[in-house]
Design a protein around this motif. Structure first.
Motif, short mmCIF file in Angstrom:
data_model
loop_
_atom_site.label_atom_id
_atom_site.label_comp_id
_atom_site.label_asym_id
_atom_site.label_seq_id
_atom_site.Cartn_x
_atom_site.Cartn_y
_atom_site.Cartn_z
N GLN A 166 -15.78 3.57 0.87
CA GLN A 166 -14.36 3.52 0.56
C GLN A 166 -13.49 4.03 1.70
O GLN A 166 -12.29 3.77 1.75
CB GLN A 166 -14.06 4.30 -0.72
CG GLN A 166 -14.45 3.57 -1.98
CD GLN A 166 -13.87 4.20 -3.23
OE1 GLN A 166 -13.14 5.19 -3.18
NE2 GLN A 166 -14.18 3.62 -4.38
N MET A 167 -14.08 4.74 2.65
CA MET A 167 -13.34 5.19 3.83
C MET A 167 -13.19 4.07 4.86
O MET A 167 -12.44 4.22 5.83
CB MET A 167 -14.04 6.38 4.47
CG MET A 167 -14.06 7.64 3.63
SD MET A 167 -14.83 9.04 4.48
CE MET A 167 -13.69 9.32 5.84
N LEU A 168 -13.89 2.96 4.64
CA LEU A 168 -13.90 1.87 5.63
C LEU A 168 -12.96 0.76 5.21
O LEU A 168 -13.38 -0.31 4.74
CB LEU A 168 -15.32 1.33 5.79
CG LEU A 168 -16.42 2.36 6.06
CD1 LEU A 168 -17.76 1.67 6.22
CD2 LEU A 168 -16.09 3.18 7.30
N ASN A 169 -11.66 0.98 5.35
CA ASN A 169 -10.70 -0.08 5.05
C ASN A 169 -10.87 -1.24 6.01
O ASN A 169 -10.97 -1.04 7.22
CB ASN A 169 -9.28 0.46 5.14
CG ASN A 169 -8.86 1.23 3.90
OD1 ASN A 169 -9.60 2.09 3.43
ND2 ASN A 169 -7.68 0.92 3.39
N PHE A 170 -10.92 -2.46 5.47
CA PHE A 170 -11.07 -3.66 6.29
C PHE A 170 -9.81 -4.53 6.15
O PHE A 170 -9.21 -4.59 5.09
CB PHE A 170 -12.32 -4.46 5.88
CG PHE A 170 -12.43 -4.69 4.40
CD1 PHE A 170 -11.79 -5.76 3.79
CD2 PHE A 170 -13.20 -3.84 3.61
CE1 PHE A 170 -11.91 -5.98 2.42
CE2 PHE A 170 -13.32 -4.05 2.24
CZ PHE A 170 -12.67 -5.12 1.65
N PRO A 171 -9.38 -5.18 7.23
CA PRO A 171 -8.17 -6.02 7.16
C PRO A 171 -8.40 -7.26 6.32
O PRO A 171 -9.46 -7.89 6.39
CB PRO A 171 -7.92 -6.38 8.63
CG PRO A 171 -9.25 -6.26 9.29
CD PRO A 171 -9.98 -5.16 8.58
N VAL A 172 -7.40 -7.60 5.50
CA VAL A 172 -7.52 -8.79 4.65
C VAL A 172 -6.37 -9.76 4.85
O VAL A 172 -6.47 -10.93 4.53
CB VAL A 172 -7.60 -8.41 3.15
CG1 VAL A 172 -8.87 -7.64 2.86
CG2 VAL A 172 -6.40 -7.59 2.72
N ALA A 173 -5.24 -9.29 5.35
CA ALA A 173 -4.08 -10.14 5.60
C ALA A 173 -3.18 -9.39 6.58
O ALA A 173 -3.47 -8.23 6.92
CB ALA A 173 -3.33 -10.44 4.30
N ALA A 174 -2.14 -10.03 7.00
CA ALA A 174 -1.23 -9.41 7.97
C ALA A 174 -0.66 -8.11 7.41
O ALA A 174 0.08 -8.12 6.41
CB ALA A 174 -0.11 -10.37 8.33
N GLY A 175 -1.02 -7.00 8.03
CA GLY A 175 -0.47 -5.71 7.62
C GLY A 175 -1.04 -5.15 6.35
O GLY A 175 -0.50 -4.19 5.79
N THR A 176 -2.15 -5.69 5.86
CA THR A 176 -2.76 -5.22 4.61
C THR A 176 -4.26 -5.04 4.81
O THR A 176 -4.90 -5.81 5.51
CB THR A 176 -2.54 -6.24 3.46
OG1 THR A 176 -1.16 -6.58 3.39
CG2 THR A 176 -2.98 -5.65 2.13
N SER A 177 -4.81 -4.01 4.17
CA SER A 177 -6.25 -3.77 4.23
C SER A 177 -6.80 -3.61 2.82
O SER A 177 -6.05 -3.58 1.84
CB SER A 177 -6.55 -2.51 5.06
OG SER A 177 -6.11 -1.34 4.37
N GLY A 178 -8.10 -3.50 2.74
CA GLY A 178 -8.75 -3.27 1.45
C GLY A 178 -9.97 -2.40 1.64
O GLY A 178 -10.40 -2.16 2.77
#
Length: 359
Positions: free
Chosen positions: A54-66
């Motif tokens: 859960q510490m590893l946020n990954f990019p999913v869209a412009a300016g947003t991560s998950g």
């Protein structure tokens, strides 16, 4: 999708707190049937692994991560009741130590990220494995689909909670569209992580994977240099390829590396909920976290100036605390199961030996 304090009003937060407490109580009883001396340590490790990933946020869209929610992964690896407990332990550690997710919103977060994801994912997973062949690939594929669907389901659940107890006046239709849309993308990442992890554990210890129990493989013969199914042979259980201790050490080491090193390279963009809240004004009533001055707040160690070192130490501490707390909870549940299964004999002697032999 950690909901902070102030997004949901007090009555709704209290109601979800009651729901979460009831679900945890039911899960404590249900986990007694899922846990044994082999799987109890694995459950603590699953909680620590979820914390790390859960510490590893990954990019999913412009300016947003998950980031991973973990309900599907936990349910498939250690069972739905134990899965709810795993995610609850993670959320409790994050809220108390790292100021991640509001304390008054703990019931909201457990309901969204623990209960909804586990129930939706495991129900879908069980339905898929019933119609698919009992193979490793089928279990992995079912894990992918179940994890993918569980994330937008949690996003929809949050939207419904906000419709009932939101603290700002916003268009629920727009919030629902934005939340579900971005979390479908996050769900793809969740599905990939879940399928890879489940597949990796099945490859070495299928007997420890709750969702893979009964997994069988056909006996193969080599004929003219090619492997073919042995005629008339009954399928045999998939054999374990490594010891429990090796699996546990490998899993813990992986969690420590992910939280202590790889997390430094995670996306700094706001996650799906933060982005939607900012775009639609949901965060106008957000409150400062009750432990915002914690030495580990925001996943950094206070007074450690080097960002890489600070975040790495916080991640390692988080993994250590979570695996200790989770293992303690699951061993206590396991011991309670053993005690319940070991009634005192008529002559006053203990029946502990038969209980142990049945494990």
């Amino acid at each position: 999708m950690h909901v902070p304090d102030g997004f949901i009003n007090a009555p709704t937060s209290a109601a979800t707190g009651v729901i979460a407490a009831g679900a945890v109580a039911v899960s404590l009883r249900g986990a007694r049937r899922e846990l044994d001396e082999r799987t109890a340590p694995l459950a603590g490790l699953v909680a620590a692994f979820i914390f790390a990933v859960q510490m590893l946020n990954f990019p999913v869209a412009a300016g947003t991560s998950g980031h991973l929610l973990g309900g599907a992964l936990a349910a498939i690896l250690v069972g739905p009741y134990t899965g709810v407990l795993c995610v609850s332990v993670v959320l409790l550690m994050q809220g108390i130590l790292f100021a991640d997710g509001g304390l008054t919103a703990l019931g909201v977060n457990i309901t969204n990220m623990g209960i909804v994801t586990v129930v939706v994912a495991y129900a879908l997973f069980r339905g898929l494995v019933k119609v698919l062949p009992r193979t490793r690939r089928s279990v992995t594929a079912a894990s992918f689909v179940a994890a993918l669907v569980s994330v937008p389901a949690a996003a929809l659940a949050f939207t419904l909670m906000y419709a009932v107890g939101g603290t700002t006046d916003v268009s629920i239709g727009k919030v629902a569209t934005a939340m579900v849309g971005v979390h479908v993308l996050i769900g793809i990442g969740e599905a990939v992580i879940t399928a890879l992890t489940v597949g990796a554990v099945i490859a070495v210890r299928p007997d420890l994977v709750h969702g893979a129990r009964g997994l069988e493989q056909k006996l193969k013969l080599r004929v003219n240099g090619e492997l073919v199914d042995a005629p008339g042979a009954e399928p045999a259980p998939v054999a374990a390829r490594t010891s429990r201790r090796t699996l546990w050490i490998t899993g813990l080491a992986t969690s420590l590396v992910l939280a202590g090193f790889v997390s430094f390279y995670a996306s700094a963009d706001p996650d799906g909920l933060e982005k939607v809240a900012s775009d639609h004004g949901i965060d106008k009533q957000a409150e400062e976290h009750a432990v915002a001055d914690s030495p580990l707040a925001d996943y950094g160690v206070k007074d450690v100036d080097d960002a890489r070192l600070s975040g790495g130490l916080a991640g390692v501490i988080g993994v250590g605390v979570t695996v200790a707390a989770g293992t303690g909870v699951f061993w206590a549940v396991r011991r309670r199961r053993t005690a319940d299964a070991s009634p005192t004999a008529v002559d006053g002697s203990s029946a502990e030996r038969p209980a142990r032999e049945n494990v």
